[in-house]
Design a protein around this motif. Sequence first.
Motif, PDB file in Angstrom:
ATOM      1  N   ARG A  68       0.840  -1.291  -0.180  1.00  0.00           N
ATOM      2  CA  ARG A  68      -0.081  -0.056  -0.043  1.00  0.00           C
ATOM      3  C   ARG A  68       0.795   1.193  -0.102  1.00  0.00           C
ATOM      4  NH1 ARG A  68      -5.367  -0.808   1.194  1.00  0.00           N
ATOM      5  NH2 ARG A  68      -5.708   0.977   2.273  1.00  0.00           N
ATOM      6  N   ILE A  69       2.046   1.028   0.619  1.00  0.00           N
ATOM      7  CA  ILE A  69       2.946   2.457   0.588  1.00  0.00           C
ATOM      8  C   ILE A  69       3.541   2.421  -0.626  1.00  0.00           C
ATOM      9  CG2 ILE A  69       4.884   3.312   1.669  1.00  0.00           C
ATOM     10  CD1 ILE A  69       4.232   1.993   4.277  1.00  0.00           C
ATOM     11  N   ALA A  70       3.765   1.418  -1.225  1.00  0.00           N
ATOM     12  CA  ALA A  70       4.358   1.581  -2.704  1.00  0.00           C
ATOM     13  C   ALA A  70       3.655   2.031  -3.668  1.00  0.00           C
ATOM     14  CB  ALA A  70       4.970   0.258  -2.954  1.00  0.00           C
ATOM     15  N   THR A  71       2.249   1.744  -3.528  1.00  0.00           N
ATOM     16  CA  THR A  71       1.047   2.516  -4.494  1.00  0.00           C
ATOM     17  C   THR A  71       0.942   3.708  -4.192  1.00  0.00           C
ATOM     18  OG1 THR A  71       0.235   0.128  -4.470  1.00  0.00           O
ATOM     19  CG2 THR A  71      -1.088   1.888  -4.946  1.00  0.00           C
ATOM     20  N   ALA A  72       0.983   3.989  -2.853  1.00  0.00           N
ATOM     21  CA  ALA A  72       0.780   5.487  -2.628  1.00  0.00           C
ATOM     22  C   ALA A  72       1.834   6.520  -3.024  1.00  0.00           C
ATOM     23  CB  ALA A  72       0.533   5.614  -0.949  1.00  0.00           C
ATOM     24  N   ILE A  73       2.956   5.836  -2.997  1.00  0.00           N
ATOM     25  CA  ILE A  73       4.304   6.767  -3.352  1.00  0.00           C
ATOM     26  C   ILE A  73       4.118   6.920  -5.035  1.00  0.00           C
ATOM     27  CG2 ILE A  73       6.843   6.532  -3.740  1.00  0.00           C
ATOM     28  CD1 ILE A  73       6.895   5.552  -0.738  1.00  0.00           C
ATOM     29  N   ALA A  74       3.836   5.692  -5.407  1.00  0.00           N
ATOM     30  CA  ALA A  74       3.589   5.797  -7.143  1.00  0.00           C
ATOM     31  C   ALA A  74       2.427   6.746  -7.417  1.00  0.00           C
ATOM     32  CB  ALA A  74       3.466   4.276  -7.498  1.00  0.00           C
TER      33      ALA A  74
END
Length: 137
Positions: free
Chosen positions: A74-80
């Motif tokens: 979820r953090i990777a998706t938010a950063i992307a």
Amino acid sequence: MNIDTELMFECLMHLNLFYYPVFATCETIMTAAKYNSIIDTPYIFQDGAVVFTKLIAELLKILLFRRLKEERRRIATAIAILLTFVTLGALFYSFFIQWPVLKLEMILNSLTVILATTEVFFGTLDLLPCFQKRHYF
């Protein structure tokens, strides 16, 4: 209707992984060509800064997503998604503020807008709790 938003976002990021080298090469060459052209480009350094900001944001997005997706999805998706908004801002600069804009630049930026907006759409859906996968085990 069941949409696998995680799979769609993953596919778009994978597609971006292959599209980025073409886009980065063409943007770099076109910026260098504008710098050395006969056509008057009064804000070439500002245009170049926006282009390289766009390229760095896309590269960071790809690298951080591939690095973080296994342990912190979820953090990777938010950063992307956040880095995609940086890219979209740079693209809108290229469309509406930059002058002159080459036709090839318009075509590549149009393709990138389509890719980036679908990334934002499916990435946002992936973060919403109603579109999370149900694990039955």
